[in-house]
Design a protein around this motif. Structure first.
Motif, PDB file in Angstrom:
ATOM      1  N   ILE A  20      35.353 107.908  22.217  1.00 48.74           N
ATOM      2  CA  ILE A  20      35.763 108.328  23.561  1.00 48.74           C
ATOM      3  C   ILE A  20      37.253 108.625  23.606  1.00 48.74           C
ATOM      4  CG2 ILE A  20      36.109 107.470  25.894  1.00 48.74           C
ATOM      5  CD1 ILE A  20      33.416 106.267  25.862  1.00 48.74           C
ATOM      6  N   LEU A  24      39.067 112.314  24.287  1.00 52.11           N
ATOM      7  CA  LEU A  24      39.997 112.497  25.409  1.00 52.11           C
ATOM      8  C   LEU A  24      41.374 112.918  24.919  1.00 52.11           C
ATOM      9  CD1 LEU A  24      39.113 109.589  27.835  1.00 52.11           C
ATOM     10  CD2 LEU A  24      38.705 112.022  28.118  1.00 52.11           C
ATOM     11  N   VAL A  27      41.191 116.625  24.023  1.00 50.74           N
ATOM     12  CA  VAL A  27      41.188 117.499  25.203  1.00 50.74           C
ATOM     13  C   VAL A  27      42.567 117.514  25.858  1.00 50.74           C
ATOM     14  CG1 VAL A  27      40.200 117.865  27.485  1.00 50.74           C
ATOM     15  CG2 VAL A  27      38.738 117.162  25.608  1.00 50.74           C
ATOM     16  N   ASN A  28      43.225 116.362  25.879  1.00 47.78           N
ATOM     17  CA  ASN A  28      44.559 116.279  26.463  1.00 47.78           C
ATOM     18  C   ASN A  28      45.533 117.179  25.718  1.00 47.78           C
ATOM     19  OD1 ASN A  28      46.287 115.108  28.431  1.00 47.78           O
ATOM     20  ND2 ASN A  28      47.210 113.868  26.838  1.00 47.78           N
ATOM     21  N   THR A  31      45.191 120.835  26.586  1.00 44.29           N
ATOM     22  CA  THR A  31      45.674 121.304  27.895  1.00 44.29           C
ATOM     23  C   THR A  31      47.143 120.985  28.129  1.00 44.29           C
ATOM     24  OG1 THR A  31      44.988 119.252  28.951  1.00 44.29           O
ATOM     25  CG2 THR A  31      43.429 121.072  28.990  1.00 44.29           C
ATOM     26  N   THR A  34      49.378 123.997  29.071  1.00 44.41           N
ATOM     27  CA  THR A  34      49.094 124.514  30.408  1.00 44.41           C
ATOM     28  C   THR A  34      49.702 123.602  31.474  1.00 44.41           C
ATOM     29  OG1 THR A  34      46.977 125.050  29.453  1.00 44.41           O
ATOM     30  CG2 THR A  34      47.251 125.543  31.760  1.00 44.41           C
ATOM     31  N   VAL A  35      49.553 122.273  31.298  1.00 36.30           N
ATOM     32  CA  VAL A  35      50.083 121.333  32.288  1.00 36.30           C
ATOM     33  C   VAL A  35      51.601 121.452  32.376  1.00 36.30           C
ATOM     34  CG1 VAL A  35      50.377 118.898  32.839  1.00 36.30           C
ATOM     35  CG2 VAL A  35      48.187 119.704  32.045  1.00 36.30           C
ATOM     36  N   ASN A  38      52.535 124.535  34.217  1.00 35.31           N
ATOM     37  CA  ASN A  38      52.311 124.339  35.646  1.00 35.31           C
ATOM     38  C   ASN A  38      53.448 123.557  36.287  1.00 35.31           C
ATOM     39  OD1 ASN A  38      49.892 125.677  35.648  1.00 35.31           O
ATOM     40  ND2 ASN A  38      48.674 123.831  35.379  1.00 35.31           N
TER      41      ASN A  38
ATOM     42  N   ILE B  72      30.325  98.935  28.743  1.00 35.99           N
ATOM     43  CA  ILE B  72      30.105 100.222  28.085  1.00 35.99           C
ATOM     44  C   ILE B  72      29.850 101.307  29.129  1.00 35.99           C
ATOM     45  CG2 ILE B  72      28.682 101.480  26.442  1.00 35.99           C
ATOM     46  CD1 ILE B  72      30.265  99.403  25.065  1.00 35.99           C
ATOM     47  N   LEU B  75      33.025 102.378  30.479  1.00 37.17           N
ATOM     48  CA  LEU B  75      33.703 103.233  29.506  1.00 37.17           C
ATOM     49  C   LEU B  75      33.243 104.682  29.648  1.00 37.17           C
ATOM     50  CD1 LEU B  75      33.911 101.594  25.973  1.00 37.17           C
ATOM     51  CD2 LEU B  75      35.709 102.776  27.177  1.00 37.17           C
ATOM     52  N   PHE B  76      31.931 104.877  29.748  1.00 36.14           N
ATOM     53  CA  PHE B  76      31.396 106.229  29.870  1.00 36.14           C
ATOM     54  C   PHE B  76      31.875 106.883  31.154  1.00 36.14           C
ATOM     55  CE2 PHE B  76      29.367 105.876  26.103  1.00 36.14           C
ATOM     56  CZ  PHE B  76      28.186 105.159  26.026  1.00 36.14           C
ATOM     57  N   PHE B  79      35.406 107.860  30.859  1.00 42.21           N
ATOM     58  CA  PHE B  79      35.528 109.025  29.997  1.00 42.21           C
ATOM     59  C   PHE B  79      35.351 110.308  30.792  1.00 42.21           C
ATOM     60  CE2 PHE B  79      35.276 111.712  26.418  1.00 42.21           C
ATOM     61  CZ  PHE B  79      34.138 112.491  26.510  1.00 42.21           C
ATOM     62  N   ILE B  82      38.179 110.865  33.446  1.00 40.55           N
ATOM     63  CA  ILE B  82      39.451 111.316  32.884  1.00 40.55           C
ATOM     64  C   ILE B  82      39.349 112.771  32.458  1.00 40.55           C
ATOM     65  CG2 ILE B  82      41.128 110.947  31.029  1.00 40.55           C
ATOM     66  CD1 ILE B  82      40.503 108.028  31.125  1.00 40.55           C
ATOM     67  N   LEU B  83      38.181 113.152  31.945  1.00 43.46           N
ATOM     68  CA  LEU B  83      37.942 114.544  31.579  1.00 43.46           C
ATOM     69  C   LEU B  83      38.142 115.443  32.794  1.00 43.46           C
ATOM     70  CD1 LEU B  83      37.133 115.309  28.757  1.00 43.46           C
ATOM     71  CD2 LEU B  83      34.772 115.455  29.482  1.00 43.46           C
ATOM     72  N   ILE B  86      41.877 115.612  33.693  1.00 43.73           N
ATOM     73  CA  ILE B  86      42.659 116.477  32.791  1.00 43.73           C
ATOM     74  C   ILE B  86      42.406 117.947  33.134  1.00 43.73           C
ATOM     75  CG2 ILE B  86      42.912 117.254  30.406  1.00 43.73           C
ATOM     76  CD1 ILE B  86      42.424 114.466  29.469  1.00 43.73           C
ATOM     77  N   HIS B  89      44.134 118.907  36.408  1.00 46.83           N
ATOM     78  CA  HIS B  89      45.584 119.000  36.225  1.00 46.83           C
ATOM     79  C   HIS B  89      45.975 120.303  35.583  1.00 46.83           C
ATOM     80  CE1 HIS B  89      46.966 114.756  36.933  1.00 46.83           C
ATOM     81  NE2 HIS B  89      47.996 115.461  37.321  1.00 46.83           N
ATOM     82  N   ALA B  90      45.141 120.739  34.633  1.00 45.33           N
ATOM     83  CA  ALA B  90      45.507 121.940  33.884  1.00 45.33           C
ATOM     84  C   ALA B  90      45.165 123.223  34.631  1.00 45.33           C
ATOM     85  CB  ALA B  90      44.829 121.936  32.523  1.00 45.33           C
ATOM     86  N   PHE B  91      43.964 123.266  35.276  1.00 42.01           N
ATOM     87  CA  PHE B  91      43.519 124.549  35.815  1.00 42.01           C
ATOM     88  C   PHE B  91      43.565 124.665  37.320  1.00 42.01           C
ATOM     89  CE2 PHE B  91      42.753 125.989  31.741  1.00 42.01           C
ATOM     90  CZ  PHE B  91      42.063 125.040  31.008  1.00 42.01           C
ATOM     91  N   PRO B  93      46.098 122.895  39.498  1.00 39.86           N
ATOM     92  CA  PRO B  93      47.161 121.905  39.708  1.00 39.86           C
ATOM     93  C   PRO B  93      47.453 121.616  41.170  1.00 39.86           C
ATOM     94  CG  PRO B  93      48.070 123.971  38.889  1.00 39.86           C
ATOM     95  CD  PRO B  93      46.593 124.094  38.806  1.00 39.86           C
ATOM     96  N   ARG B  97      47.164 117.973  42.872  1.00 39.76           N
ATOM     97  CA  ARG B  97      48.249 117.274  43.553  1.00 39.76           C
ATOM     98  C   ARG B  97      47.824 116.786  44.922  1.00 39.76           C
ATOM     99  NH1 ARG B  97      53.655 119.285  44.106  1.00 39.76           N
ATOM    100  NH2 ARG B  97      52.733 121.071  45.139  1.00 39.76           N
TER     101      ARG B  97
END
Lengths: 203, 201
Positions: A20, A24, A27-28, A31, A34-35, A38, B72, B75-76, B79, B82-83, B86, B89-91, B93, B97
């Motif tokens: 996991i 992550l 993927v971080n 990106t 890009t971050v 931005n 567990i 955890l999933f 996961f 957070i995906l 991320i 944040h990138a696409f 923004p 915010r």
């Protein structure tokens, strides 16, 4: 290996966590660029806004920033501080990023003044954590526009319930007394810093 | 329990709606419903996370040691959340915010853990994924109703577009969580009445 034994539990948890975290992190990394771009655009947009410079889209934003904004780097206490400057009607205007404590978290923004420190040219918010709809309204046009071309006698502002603009007073946000008070402090501290930095620049 | 896809869909959207009947996911229902755009993005995130957490838990259900089952599962969930964070944040923004810390708080949404425990732990992967998606959808449509009223009466806009006349005085209470609390209570009441009427016929 027994499924409910300690060894299996530890190994399973270890492998799953590794997988996991690995995915992550990957993927971080993908990106990250890009971050960063931005964040840069947010910052440059804020600086341009405080100088009342207009732009049409992100490309125009970067173009205007590169042609009209100068980044002056000052060394204060072993740290680098960037003082942004530009010419408006033959007068140099300076802008500084501020970062202060709001009610719930840090308020980050940009404040621009003219070189005589007689007027605030503009103010823009980059980020904040104030109450949405109340303190969060510091990010709304009606509040930010009060700072545009604000005359500041005595080099400080007051945020009060009914402000007299000729006296450097602006209207607080009704229902957001604490955020208004704290924000007043942040702006006045920034004005003091600008005074010091401008003197340093002149030397 | 009948686990055919249509039954699962009907249960999660209506008969056993996670927010109105199971009373799960209330915290975020109060927090993010101040505007429709925030709510839309947030609930799409929850649909995604619930669906894929259920899928993952179901795939691994025979491998997960019983003692650390919930850890567990968390955890999933973390996961996938957070995906989502991320990617936002990138696409997206600006939306990221304005949602602020609420995306990270999806991890604490009881609906996700609830479905993982109640369904994914004892059902095949595809139907578990479907259960997750439909539970998220049940949560989404209730939150959109709450956000509709809160944005309309609190800002006079819908999805940021001005709808009410400018001289409408905004109901400031709609900007704060207690309004969501009251609207939710009223919705539960209406829902129960409709349910009882449906059972009588």
């Amino acid at each position: 290996m027994r499924k409910d034994g300690i060894l299996y539990t530890v190994i399973f948890t270890f492998i799953i966590t590794l997988l996991i975290v690995g995915i992550l992190a990957f993927v971080n990394e993908l990106t990250k660029k890009t971050v960063q771009t931005n964040n840069e655009i947010v910052l440059k947009r804020a600086v341009l806004n405080t100088f009342k410079i207009k732009y049409s889209d992100n490309n125009d934003l970067l173009l205007k920033y590169n042609t009209e904004i100068k980044e002056n780097i000052l060394k204060i206490d072993n740290e680098e501080v960037i003082l942004y400057s530009t010419e408006i009607d033959h007068i140099t205007n300076y802008a500084l990023i501020f970062s202060g404590s709001g009610l719930w978290g840090t308020i980050n923004g940009v404040l621009a003044v003219d070189e005589y420190l007689s007027n605030i040219t503009g103010m823009e918010i980059i980020s904040h954590n104030e109450t949405p709809g109340l303190g969060g309204r510091i990010d709304e046009p009606f509040f930010k526009n009060q700072f545009t071309d604000l005359y500041i006698p005595g080099n400080s502002i007051s945020i009060v319930s009914s402000g007299n603009r000729d006296n450097g007073e602006i209207d607080a946000i009704s229902g957001a007394t604490l955020t208004s008070k704290l924000f007043e402090k942040i702006i006045n501290n920034t004005l003091l810093k600008l005074k010091d930095y401008l003197e340093l620049l002149d030397e | 329990m009948n686990n055919k896809p249509l039954t699962v869909l009907k249960n999660n959207l209506w008969y056993e709606n996670p927010v109105l009947i199971q009373v799960l996911g209330i915290c975020s229902a109060l927090a993010v419903t101040n505007t429709l755009i925030n709510t839309s993005i947030m609930t799409v995130g929850v649909v995604f996370v619930t669906g894929f957490t259920n899928l993952t838990v179901s795939i691994f259900k025979n491998l997960i040691p019983k003692k650390v089952r919930m850890i567990i599962q968390t955890l999933f969930i973390a996961f996938y959340v957070i995906l989502v964070d991320i990617v936002l944040h990138a696409f997206l923004p600006d939306i990221s915010r304005s949602l602020g810390p609420y995306v990270g708080l999806i991890i604490t949404n009881c609906i996700i853990m609830g479905r993982a425990e109640a369904f994914a732990g004892s059902n095949p992967p595809i139907i578990s994924w479907w259960d997750g998606i439909t539970s998220g959808a049940g949560y989404m449509f209730i939150l959109l109703i709450i956000a509709f009223f809160r944005e309309l009466l609190g800002f006079g806009t819908l999805f940021g577009i001005r709808v009410l006349p400018l001289n409408f005085i905004n109901w400031t209470i709609m900007l704060t969580p207690p309004s969501a609390f009251f609207i939710l209570g009223i919705l539960i009441w209406i829902f129960k009445i409709l349910k009882i009427k449906g059972e009588k016929t």
